[in-house]
Write an enzyme that holds these catalytic residues in place. Structure first.
Site, PDB file in Angstrom:
ATOM      1  N   ARG A 171     -25.982  -8.041 -13.463  1.00 35.08           N
ATOM      2  CA  ARG A 171     -27.144  -7.164 -13.551  1.00 35.08           C
ATOM      3  C   ARG A 171     -27.541  -6.925 -14.997  1.00 35.08           C
ATOM      4  O   ARG A 171     -28.532  -6.275 -15.265  1.00 35.08           O
ATOM      5  CB  ARG A 171     -26.833  -5.790 -12.957  1.00 35.08           C
ATOM      6  CG  ARG A 171     -26.808  -5.663 -11.451  1.00 35.08           C
ATOM      7  CD  ARG A 171     -28.164  -5.880 -10.842  1.00 35.08           C
ATOM      8  NE  ARG A 171     -28.604  -4.877  -9.892  1.00 35.08           N
ATOM      9  CZ  ARG A 171     -28.355  -4.903  -8.578  1.00 35.08           C
ATOM     10  NH1 ARG A 171     -27.650  -5.863  -8.050  1.00 35.08           N
ATOM     11  NH2 ARG A 171     -28.840  -3.959  -7.806  1.00 35.08           N
ATOM     12  N   ARG A 197     -32.227   3.077   3.632  1.00 39.55           N
ATOM     13  CA  ARG A 197     -31.297   3.335   2.521  1.00 39.55           C
ATOM     14  C   ARG A 197     -31.874   4.414   1.619  1.00 39.55           C
ATOM     15  O   ARG A 197     -33.077   4.433   1.364  1.00 39.55           O
ATOM     16  CB  ARG A 197     -31.117   2.042   1.692  1.00 39.55           C
ATOM     17  CG  ARG A 197     -30.085   1.113   2.248  1.00 39.55           C
ATOM     18  CD  ARG A 197     -30.104  -0.254   1.594  1.00 39.55           C
ATOM     19  NE  ARG A 197     -30.135  -0.277   0.144  1.00 39.55           N
ATOM     20  CZ  ARG A 197     -30.060  -1.405  -0.587  1.00 39.55           C
ATOM     21  NH1 ARG A 197     -29.939  -2.575   0.029  1.00 39.55           N
ATOM     22  NH2 ARG A 197     -30.108  -1.385  -1.898  1.00 39.55           N
ATOM     23  N   LYS A 211     -33.487 -11.691  -2.150  1.00 34.02           N
ATOM     24  CA  LYS A 211     -32.265 -12.409  -2.534  1.00 34.02           C
ATOM     25  C   LYS A 211     -31.237 -12.388  -1.406  1.00 34.02           C
ATOM     26  O   LYS A 211     -30.652 -13.411  -1.076  1.00 34.02           O
ATOM     27  CB  LYS A 211     -31.584 -11.754  -3.762  1.00 34.02           C
ATOM     28  CG  LYS A 211     -32.450 -11.613  -4.980  1.00 34.02           C
ATOM     29  CD  LYS A 211     -31.668 -10.968  -6.117  1.00 34.02           C
ATOM     30  CE  LYS A 211     -31.274  -9.520  -5.892  1.00 34.02           C
ATOM     31  NZ  LYS A 211     -32.360  -8.550  -5.926  1.00 34.02           N
ATOM     32  N   ARG A 217     -38.559  -1.177   4.320  1.00 39.92           N
ATOM     33  CA  ARG A 217     -37.326  -1.842   4.742  1.00 39.92           C
ATOM     34  C   ARG A 217     -36.446  -0.882   5.543  1.00 39.92           C
ATOM     35  O   ARG A 217     -36.321   0.285   5.196  1.00 39.92           O
ATOM     36  CB  ARG A 217     -36.568  -2.330   3.502  1.00 39.92           C
ATOM     37  CG  ARG A 217     -35.282  -3.055   3.830  1.00 39.92           C
ATOM     38  CD  ARG A 217     -34.826  -3.907   2.692  1.00 39.92           C
ATOM     39  NE  ARG A 217     -34.139  -3.141   1.648  1.00 39.92           N
ATOM     40  CZ  ARG A 217     -33.543  -3.714   0.606  1.00 39.92           C
ATOM     41  NH1 ARG A 217     -33.567  -5.018   0.452  1.00 39.92           N
ATOM     42  NH2 ARG A 217     -32.935  -2.976  -0.294  1.00 39.92           N
ATOM     43  N   ARG A 223     -35.213   1.931  -9.859  1.00 40.63           N
ATOM     44  CA  ARG A 223     -34.496   0.646  -9.800  1.00 40.63           C
ATOM     45  C   ARG A 223     -35.291  -0.447 -10.509  1.00 40.63           C
ATOM     46  O   ARG A 223     -34.728  -1.293 -11.184  1.00 40.63           O
ATOM     47  CB  ARG A 223     -34.236   0.251  -8.344  1.00 40.63           C
ATOM     48  CG  ARG A 223     -33.175   1.123  -7.675  1.00 40.63           C
ATOM     49  CD  ARG A 223     -33.210   0.997  -6.169  1.00 40.63           C
ATOM     50  NE  ARG A 223     -32.732  -0.278  -5.691  1.00 40.63           N
ATOM     51  CZ  ARG A 223     -32.992  -0.752  -4.465  1.00 40.63           C
ATOM     52  NH1 ARG A 223     -33.750  -0.046  -3.623  1.00 40.63           N
ATOM     53  NH2 ARG A 223     -32.506  -1.919  -4.095  1.00 40.63           N
TER      54      ARG A 223
HETATM   55  P1  AMP Z   1     -28.372  -4.061  -4.254  1.00 42.96           P
HETATM   56  O1  AMP Z   1     -28.031  -4.029  -2.814  1.00 42.96           O
HETATM   57  O2  AMP Z   1     -27.972  -5.348  -4.947  1.00 42.96           O
HETATM   58  O3  AMP Z   1     -29.809  -3.689  -4.534  1.00 42.96           O
HETATM   59  O4  AMP Z   1     -27.476  -2.943  -4.971  1.00 42.96           O
HETATM   60  C1  AMP Z   1     -27.582  -1.587  -4.598  1.00 42.96           C
HETATM   61  C2  AMP Z   1     -27.036  -0.710  -5.717  1.00 42.96           C
HETATM   62  O5  AMP Z   1     -25.649  -1.031  -5.946  1.00 42.96           O
HETATM   63  C3  AMP Z   1     -27.698  -0.904  -7.076  1.00 42.96           C
HETATM   64  O6  AMP Z   1     -28.888  -0.157  -7.191  1.00 42.96           O
HETATM   65  C4  AMP Z   1     -26.594  -0.396  -8.005  1.00 42.96           C
HETATM   66  O7  AMP Z   1     -26.499   1.008  -7.980  1.00 42.96           O
HETATM   67  C5  AMP Z   1     -25.344  -0.936  -7.333  1.00 42.96           C
HETATM   68  N1  AMP Z   1     -24.985  -2.280  -7.820  1.00 42.96           N
HETATM   69  C6  AMP Z   1     -24.957  -3.443  -7.104  1.00 42.96           C
HETATM   70  N2  AMP Z   1     -24.572  -4.473  -7.871  1.00 42.96           N
HETATM   71  C7  AMP Z   1     -24.352  -3.959  -9.113  1.00 42.96           C
HETATM   72  C8  AMP Z   1     -23.944  -4.523 -10.354  1.00 42.96           C
HETATM   73  N3  AMP Z   1     -23.707  -5.826 -10.492  1.00 42.96           N
HETATM   74  N4  AMP Z   1     -23.818  -3.682 -11.418  1.00 42.96           N
HETATM   75  C9  AMP Z   1     -24.051  -2.371 -11.311  1.00 42.96           C
HETATM   76  N5  AMP Z   1     -24.453  -1.774 -10.167  1.00 42.96           N
HETATM   77  C10 AMP Z   1     -24.598  -2.557  -9.065  1.00 42.96           C
END
Ligand code: AMP
Length: 217
Positions: free
Chosen positions: A88, A160, A13, A127, A171
């Site tokens: 989410r 990460r 994404k 990654r 996740r």
């Molecule tokens: P991402 O980079 O989108 O995979 O986000 C990394 C982490 O940030 C996720 O695993 C969550 O812990 C947190 N996170 C990002 N966006 C959200 C959201 N909309 N709601 C809750 N947690 C979020």
């Protein structure tokens, strides 16, 4: 143009959102990137979010909704945006719908990217990120040593914490439980574009461009 991307972690994404952001000259709003920045700067939000993110859990809705409201209402998003990582869950999607109504935004395009679980784990565990320029790399495809191939910084490539295999599994289970139900939500309420995230980055972006073109008809 107002676009929302959702899909499992590692589906691509962020990569595709960055490409569209460049092509359409509208901001890429990634809630994950915003949180990582807050963590790096040790802001109040960052301090609250860090351990939650490291465990692969979701940051509480009220915090996320506040950030997204503030960002999407700001001047930089007035001509359009590509939202990546939000919503989410159904609660966040409902809040977002209310915000769109308040801001009088219509014709929101929702893109769901899908990919099978083995491929997600393979991609995410390989990654790597650059802490200096934010570029993403994959050990399977890119020749990475100690130097960032993009900005040439030395020693800035890292993995990460939430890309470690046990956290990836967590996740994914949260994705299935909380985020996947959005597929039905958007199928019932909006026009949903579904894209297969497997294969080369260029192949996927061509598919997305074609689907966006089609959605105008
Ligand atoms: P991402 O980079 O989108 O995979 O986000 C990394 C982490 O940030 C996720 O695993 C969550 O812990 C947190 N996170 C990002 N966006 C959200 C959201 N909309 N709601 C809750 N947690 C979020």
């Amino acid at each position: 143009m107002y676009i929302i991307f959702f899909g499992p972690p590692g589906v691509g994404k962020g990569t595709q959102a960055k490409i569209l952001s460049k092509n359409f000259q509208i901001p890429h709003i990634s809630t994950g990137d915003m949180l990582r920045e807050a963590v790096a700067k040790k802001t109040e939000l960052g301090l609250k979010a860090k351990s939650i993110m490291d465990q692969g859990m979701l940051v509480p809705d009220d915090l996320m909704i506040e950030i997204v409201r503030e960002t999407l209402s700001s001047e930089k998003c007035s001509k359009g945006f590509i939202l990546d990582g939000f919503p989410r869950n159904i609660e966040q999607a409902e809040e977002l719908d209310s915000l769109f109504t308040e801001l009088h935004l219509t014709n929101i395009i929702i893109i769901l990217m899908e990919l099978d679980e083995d491929e997600i784990i393979r991609r995410l565990s390989n990654r790597r990120n650059c802490s200096n320029c934010g570029s993403l790399f994959n050990l399977l495809a890119d020749n990475i040593n100690n130097e960032c191939p993009n900005c040439k910084s030395i020693g800035t490539i890292y993995q990460r914490d939430d890309d470690k295999e046990e956290v990836i599994r967590k996740r994914l289970s949260i994705y299935k439980e909380s985020t996947f139900p959005l597929k039905k939500y958007y199928q019932n309420n909006s026009h949903l574009i579904i894209i297969n995230g497997s294969g080369e980055i260029e192949k996927v972006s061509v598919e997305i461009a074609a689907a966006l073109e089609n959605s105008k008809k």
